[in-house]
Structures are given as structure tokens and as C-alpha cells.
Motif scaffolding. Sequence first.
Motif, short mmCIF file in Angstrom:
data_model
loop_
_atom_site.label_atom_id
_atom_site.label_comp_id
_atom_site.label_asym_id
_atom_site.label_seq_id
_atom_site.Cartn_x
_atom_site.Cartn_y
_atom_site.Cartn_z
N LEU A 232 0.85 -1.20 0.00
CA LEU A 232 0.00 0.00 0.00
C LEU A 232 0.88 1.25 0.00
O LEU A 232 0.64 2.20 -0.75
N ARG A 233 1.91 1.24 0.82
CA ARG A 233 2.81 2.39 0.90
C ARG A 233 3.50 2.64 -0.45
O ARG A 233 3.51 3.76 -0.97
N ARG A 234 4.02 1.57 -1.03
CA ARG A 234 4.74 1.73 -2.29
C ARG A 234 3.81 2.15 -3.41
O ARG A 234 4.19 2.89 -4.31
N CYS A 235 2.59 1.66 -3.37
CA CYS A 235 1.61 2.02 -4.39
C CYS A 235 1.29 3.52 -4.30
O CYS A 235 1.22 4.21 -5.32
N MET A 236 1.14 4.02 -3.07
CA MET A 236 0.81 5.44 -2.90
C MET A 236 1.97 6.32 -3.37
O MET A 236 1.76 7.38 -3.96
N ILE A 237 3.20 5.88 -3.13
CA ILE A 237 4.36 6.68 -3.53
C ILE A 237 4.64 6.54 -5.02
O ILE A 237 4.81 7.52 -5.74
N ASN A 238 4.69 5.29 -5.49
CA ASN A 238 5.26 5.02 -6.81
C ASN A 238 4.28 4.88 -7.95
O ASN A 238 4.62 5.13 -9.09
N GLU A 239 3.08 4.41 -7.67
CA GLU A 239 2.29 3.91 -8.79
C GLU A 239 1.03 4.70 -9.12
O GLU A 239 0.47 4.53 -10.19
N VAL A 240 0.59 5.56 -8.20
CA VAL A 240 -0.60 6.36 -8.53
C VAL A 240 -0.16 7.47 -9.49
O VAL A 240 0.71 8.26 -9.17
N PRO A 241 -0.74 7.52 -10.69
CA PRO A 241 -0.28 8.49 -11.69
C PRO A 241 -0.80 9.90 -11.42
O PRO A 241 -1.79 10.08 -10.71
N ARG A 242 -0.12 10.88 -11.96
CA ARG A 242 -0.54 12.27 -11.86
C ARG A 242 0.05 13.07 -13.01
O ARG A 242 0.91 12.58 -13.73
N MET A 243 -0.41 14.30 -13.15
CA MET A 243 0.09 15.17 -14.22
C MET A 243 1.23 16.05 -13.70
O MET A 243 1.21 16.50 -12.55
N ALA A 244 2.23 16.27 -14.58
CA ALA A 244 3.29 17.22 -14.26
C ALA A 244 3.90 17.71 -15.57
O ALA A 244 3.84 17.02 -16.59
N ILE A 245 4.47 18.91 -15.52
CA ILE A 245 5.13 19.45 -16.71
C ILE A 245 6.37 18.61 -17.00
O ILE A 245 7.19 18.38 -16.11
N ASP A 246 6.49 18.12 -18.24
CA ASP A 246 7.58 17.20 -18.55
C ASP A 246 8.56 17.79 -19.58
O ASP A 246 9.75 17.55 -19.51
N GLU A 247 8.04 18.54 -20.55
CA GLU A 247 8.92 19.14 -21.55
C GLU A 247 8.59 20.62 -21.65
O GLU A 247 7.42 21.00 -21.54
N HIS B 31 9.89 9.75 -11.98
CA HIS B 31 10.48 10.99 -11.46
C HIS B 31 9.66 11.45 -10.26
O HIS B 31 8.44 11.27 -10.24
N ALA B 32 10.33 12.08 -9.29
CA ALA B 32 9.65 12.51 -8.06
C ALA B 32 8.57 13.55 -8.32
O ALA B 32 7.68 13.74 -7.50
N LYS B 33 8.62 14.25 -9.46
CA LYS B 33 7.58 15.25 -9.73
C LYS B 33 6.22 14.60 -9.98
O LYS B 33 5.20 15.26 -9.87
N TRP B 34 6.24 13.29 -10.32
CA TRP B 34 4.97 12.58 -10.54
C TRP B 34 4.56 11.81 -9.28
O TRP B 34 3.71 10.93 -9.35
N GLN B 35 5.19 12.11 -8.17
CA GLN B 35 4.90 11.38 -6.93
C GLN B 35 3.79 12.10 -6.18
O GLN B 35 3.92 13.29 -5.87
N ASN B 36 2.72 11.39 -5.88
CA ASN B 36 1.60 12.03 -5.19
C ASN B 36 1.87 12.23 -3.71
O ASN B 36 1.53 13.26 -3.15
N ALA B 37 2.46 11.20 -3.07
CA ALA B 37 2.68 11.29 -1.62
C ALA B 37 4.04 11.95 -1.38
O ALA B 37 5.06 11.45 -1.80
N VAL B 38 4.02 13.10 -0.72
CA VAL B 38 5.28 13.76 -0.37
C VAL B 38 5.98 12.95 0.70
O VAL B 38 7.16 12.64 0.61
N VAL B 39 5.23 12.61 1.71
CA VAL B 39 5.75 11.80 2.81
C VAL B 39 4.76 10.67 3.02
O VAL B 39 3.57 10.91 3.10
N CYS B 40 5.25 9.45 3.03
CA CYS B 40 4.34 8.33 3.27
C CYS B 40 5.11 7.22 3.97
O CYS B 40 6.07 6.69 3.42
N GLY B 41 4.73 6.92 5.17
CA GLY B 41 5.44 5.88 5.89
C GLY B 41 4.56 5.25 6.96
O GLY B 41 3.48 5.74 7.24
N TYR B 42 5.04 4.13 7.51
CA TYR B 42 4.26 3.50 8.58
C TYR B 42 5.19 2.92 9.61
O TYR B 42 6.37 2.73 9.35
N LYS B 43 4.66 2.64 10.78
CA LYS B 43 5.39 1.87 11.77
C LYS B 43 4.42 0.91 12.43
O LYS B 43 3.20 1.13 12.40
#
Lengths: 62, 264
Positions: B30-45, B149-161
Motif C-alpha cells: 500500500l505504501r509503495r503504491c501510494m508513492i510510486n504507482e498512482v499516476p498524476r500530471m506534471a510538466i515534462d517538456e 520521477h519525483a515530480k509525478w509522486q503524489n505522496a510527499v511523505v508516506c510511511g508507517y510503523k
Amino acid sequence: MIPVRCFTCGKVIGGLWEEYKERRDAGEDPGEVLDDLGVERYCCRRMLLTHLEIVDKFVPYQ
Amino acid sequence: MAIEINVIELTERYAKFIISGLTPASANALRRCMINEVPRMAIDEVNFYENTSVLFDEQLALRLGLIPLRADPGLYVLEDECTCEDGCSLCQSTASISAEGPIKIYSSDLVMGDENISVADDNILIVDLKDGQKLLLNAIIKLGTGEMHAKWQNAVVCGYKNIPHVSITDCNDCGRCVDVCPRDVFKCVDGRVMIGDDINCSCCNLCVEACELDGIVIEEDPEAFLFKLETDGGMTASALIVYAVRMLRDKAVRLKSVLERFSH
């Protein structure tokens, strides 16, 4: 120019600089201003605390 | 075991919740999905037609890329999954800036080609144009994921314990644990040492070492997790969690169908 995001965590801090600078120059304690702006982690705090605006110094050499 | 969710704090851009009854692997997925896999828009070129500002083209392009954009990720498709050869209206959109100094350019000065895309924060300073400096550019916005690229990352901070449980088995109320604990887990009430909020415990074991009677036990619940999540405004925290869980479910369904094909 102030970086758009914190280098370490990625929090957007580009929009906080002007208010931070204004309040700091008005004599408020920088730490308290940062608390007030919701800049919690020390990685983001150093971005604002250690920033120096040099755009105006560059202009004559363009 | 049934999965239980207990929301502690939820604002537009921040979520803190306890999720229990799942394996560490699922929590990490769940953590990795929130950080890495949820797509979003960002300026690329970015195409620069004129730039006489104090910043180089590359610096400006990086700054533009990092500006969080708010858009429904379902509106566009990923470039790799698009049927077109080199970009079409299904997989990309545009934004532009045209300005002459003296003026300060903010993120709100980006003119979007699609009205469904907007900047999450209006007041991000992009560049300070001085007298006579010009800026004319056209940017291409693409859908992407945090993997690229980190610009397409939705979660700025996402972690658990894991949820810690602190218990006192033997105590002479010496108060050393109260002094030594950096998270204020212990408190002194009328000379008696009590456990306050043990969810704040970082399991540093300083109290265990300080206790002369060896009377403090710290345990972690292996199946309960405290998640903390912060977004940059491109998506609300709750929308991000829901989107990530849906993605995980869809992936699991796909994996299952592949496995079923093999077993026949």
C-alpha cells in the motif's frame, strides 16, 4: 530563487518564502514563523532558514 | 482476520490512520503504491522561445516540473500506453507563460491548455523578471508515476510503523524512564509512573536501559500499522489512499487471472 520543493522530502516550500521573509524582516523569530507556516520537519525548515536571495546581485552581470 | 481502519487525523493534505489485520507485505504494498504507482500530471517538456531571465532554461524547466498540478488522473493516459506515436491530446496537455519584466512570475501565471488541470498552490514563485527581461515558453504536461520521477509522486511523505505497546511489569516509581523518554510516553502522576500515549513510542529502548528493575517491556504489534501520509495538493490524502487501494486490488485480480490460466 527559493527552490520549489524541499530537497529531502519534497514538500512544496516555494510559496512560503515571501511571507517568511516579510515576517522575519519585521522582527519575528524565524523558528516561530516556520511553526506558524506549518513547516514541521527540519529538512524543510533548513530550506527557508538557510536561503539567500541572490537574484538582485546577478542582474547587473546579465 | 478482518482489516480494520481507524482514522486519527484527516485533512485535505494529511492523513494519519491505523490499519490493522494485514500482513507487513500488504502494508508495504500500500505504501509503495501510494508513492510510486498512482499516476498524476506534471510538466515534462518545456519549449523556450525567449528567456532572458536570471535562470537558465534547464533550471526553469526543473522548477516548472516540480509545481504540483491538480487533475483527475483518469482524464489522460500514460504516454507508453497511448496509441499515438509522438504525443496527442489523449496523453498530453499544454501550459504557457508569456511575460516581460519587471514582474514576479507565480505558478498562478501558468496559462493551462486544459481547464481541468490547475495548479495546487497559486503562490509558488517561479522566477523574478527584472526590468526588460522576457520569458516566453510553452510547456507540455504529461501523465506519469513516481517510479519515473519525483515530480509525478503524489505522496510527499508516506510511511508507517508497527503499533508499539509499552507495559510496566515492575516499578519503584524512580521516574528515570520519564526523564529519559524523548517522546514523553511516560508521565508522573502524584509520584506514580504511568504510561501515557504509547503510540508515540519510537521503540528506542532508552527506558528499558534506564530501568534498574528491568520492569519495562516494549512490544510491537506485527499486524497493526500507523500510517502517516502527506500529499502536495495534487490529490487529497483520502482520494490518494482510495486510488492506491483500487490499483492494488486491480493488480491482484490481474495476477489471479494470469495464475488461473497457468493452472489449466
